[in-house]
Write a protein that holds these residues in place. Sequence first.
Motif, PDB file in Angstrom:
ATOM      1  N   ASN A 110       6.706 -15.734   1.911  1.00 19.81           N
ATOM      2  CA  ASN A 110       6.120 -14.455   2.298  1.00 19.81           C
ATOM      3  C   ASN A 110       6.922 -13.309   1.681  1.00 19.81           C
ATOM      4  N   PHE A 111       6.201 -12.398   1.029  1.00 17.67           N
ATOM      5  CA  PHE A 111       6.812 -11.224   0.421  1.00 17.67           C
ATOM      6  C   PHE A 111       6.840 -10.080   1.443  1.00 17.67           C
ATOM      7  N   GLY A 162       2.081  -6.731  10.850  1.00 15.97           N
ATOM      8  CA  GLY A 162       0.665  -6.925  11.139  1.00 15.97           C
ATOM      9  C   GLY A 162      -0.218  -6.666   9.920  1.00 15.97           C
ATOM     10  N   ASP A 163      -1.482  -7.044  10.062  1.00 15.86           N
ATOM     11  CA  ASP A 163      -2.451  -6.802   8.995  1.00 15.86           C
ATOM     12  C   ASP A 163      -2.801  -5.318   8.949  1.00 15.86           C
ATOM     13  N   ARG A 181       1.245 -11.667   6.361  1.00 17.78           N
ATOM     14  CA  ARG A 181       0.361 -10.537   6.648  1.00 17.78           C
ATOM     15  C   ARG A 181      -0.809 -10.510   5.661  1.00 17.78           C
ATOM     16  N   LYS A 182      -1.854  -9.787   6.039  1.00 19.10           N
ATOM     17  CA  LYS A 182      -2.991  -9.506   5.167  1.00 19.10           C
ATOM     18  C   LYS A 182      -3.001  -8.015   4.876  1.00 19.10           C
ATOM     19  N   ILE A 183      -3.015  -7.677   3.585  1.00 18.87           N
ATOM     20  CA  ILE A 183      -3.031  -6.270   3.161  1.00 18.87           C
ATOM     21  C   ILE A 183      -4.360  -6.006   2.463  1.00 18.87           C
ATOM     22  N   ARG A 184      -5.147  -5.121   3.034  1.00 20.39           N
ATOM     23  CA  ARG A 184      -6.482  -4.809   2.486  1.00 20.39           C
ATOM     24  C   ARG A 184      -6.466  -3.405   1.906  1.00 20.39           C
TER      25      ARG A 184
END
Length: 655
Positions: free
Chosen positions: A175-176, A186-187, A88-91
């Motif tokens: 992956n954490f 999901g992102d 995933r992408k965490i912004r």
Amino acid sequence: MQQQQRFIVALVASAAVLILWNVVFPPVKPQQQNANANANNQAVEQSSPRPTSQSTAGTAPTPARTGQSPSQSPAPFSAPTPDSVQQRKIRVTTPLYEVTFDTRGAVATSWIVNKVKRSDGTWRELYSAGSTKNSPKRLELILTPPAGVAAEQLFRPFQVVTGDATADNFLATRNFKVSGANSESGDVTIDVPTGSRQIEFTVHDDATGLDANKRLTFFADRYIAEIELKLTRNNQPVPKAQLAIGPNIGDQGIDHYTFYSFAPEGIAVLNGQVRRVNAVEVHSDRQSTGTINWILEGIGIKSVVNKPPDREPIDGTVQWAGVDDTYFGMIAVPSKPTTGLEYRTTSYQVQTNGKTEQRFLITGLVPVPTDGSKTEIYTGPKDHRILKAASEDIAKAGSQVDLGEAINFGFLGSMRRFLAVPILFAIDRLQRVTGSYGVAIILFTIFIYSLFFPLKWQSSRKMKKAQKYAPRMKELQEKLKSMKSTDPKMKELQMEQLRLMKEANPLGGCLPLLIQMPFLFALYSAITISIDFRQATFLWIPDLSGPEPYIFGFIRILPLLFASSMIILQLMTPAPSADPMQRKMMAVGMPLMMLYILWSAPAGLLIYWLVGNIVGFLQQFIINRMTKSEDEGPPPDAKGAKKKPPPKKLSPAEA
């Protein structure tokens, strides 16, 4: 004639030294920050083994990433179980910056600085140095892997290194899981408009018994984030861990570095002393021991200390460490001083104008506690006001640090720092009145030169006297050379020579320049330590902190105006030499040399010096007019004494 020959030799020697210095110590040409701008990048030049971990769990790691030999490594882990967690992408967005994390390794892949608070309390948007007026670019601090260098061959910010190859491969490629996000899949984007927000990355492996937990706290009103790392193996704390900072934290929009804008480098405070670590030093296979020792090693007086290439273990107790460039940086402050700092480099090659160029990426591996203690992470501008406030915030957490030492003040750093802060205060107040930093620099220059006008007056008088007395001084020197030590007239001539030297000391003419030089150095430092100067416009100049843009592709107006004004001022200023040819050569030679040195200098510095020359021209014109009567006075007589009036005759009554 001999004096002219000596002067020509001195001028040629000075130019030779300057050119030789640039040849022997060329400025480091850093990597192209924009990966898309170099489609012809070559494969990485791997002078030492590099990690080859891929996205699959079964990839065999290399011990080179850990920096330890097998005998030093902990007992090896068993093969980890396959990864089943979604990537995933965490912004995370705050008013000051935006940071993006990749759950694969729980590392940062992007850190964009949005804005900064000015000294007057207003906010200003920040943009990359690669921006133009019509095409602004966001200020990205984290490197995009250059073409030809695979992402797996680089460290990433917040990557954890333990010294065990299997564990490091697991922590870098697994992956954490994420908690604290807005959704479980999901992102996602996490907004932090006020206060603070925590997110937590966790990973567990049954086969190896490894547990890792990274808890990060972000604040809406500061550039500081906090990271708490817990790392255990079979419920026992892992004794050693390093946090990756880098590679090449800084404005990624800069594609060319100069003497006035240095490439990303390591920065650390060790045993209370600041140390800067250049990427070229890390890449070298010999330990950097300083310039003097380098010369002694070159001539064989001292032995070369070898080290592994692309690795630089740093001895000493670490208060804080990181990677930075001229204006921005990322600094990790552990909860308590520790040891085990190390810097790594990755070298690669690019094709530039048909030539192969080697460039380097530098990463700091900062030792951090693994028991969940907080490590403060400062990521943002290296402005002295902001760094001071950040140091105060970190002090509240228990670590007494001075992040202001991250600013590279250069030669005579203590003096520059002492003068730069009040200079910035004065220019800032002038800017608030005028609304322009360019006008503020001009007014500040006029004030400084007016302050030193009395010294310039006195020194000009000394120089004129030295020029007037030069023929007599030369005559005395020739006479003294031909005299014997027993000659009774020698003492008389020596006394006359001392008197002339006292009345017209030519060194007095250098006094204003010597006094003004610290202010010049301090102003240059002020321009590079204040984020307010960065991208401040003035007339046709888009950025006072950088070089003036070329006109017609090859001309810069400010350096040419500066050199021209310096020539005029040199010709107007009295010189101790009576030889007009030597004066003209000096008046032309020195400005040309300064033109070469300052061709790429910050525009704000050139404005200061150009205005200073104009003010100096007006001051010298006034001084020449007011001391004209002294010029017309008679020179000393053959005995070196001023002509005295004849003795008064006494009248018979007075007798």
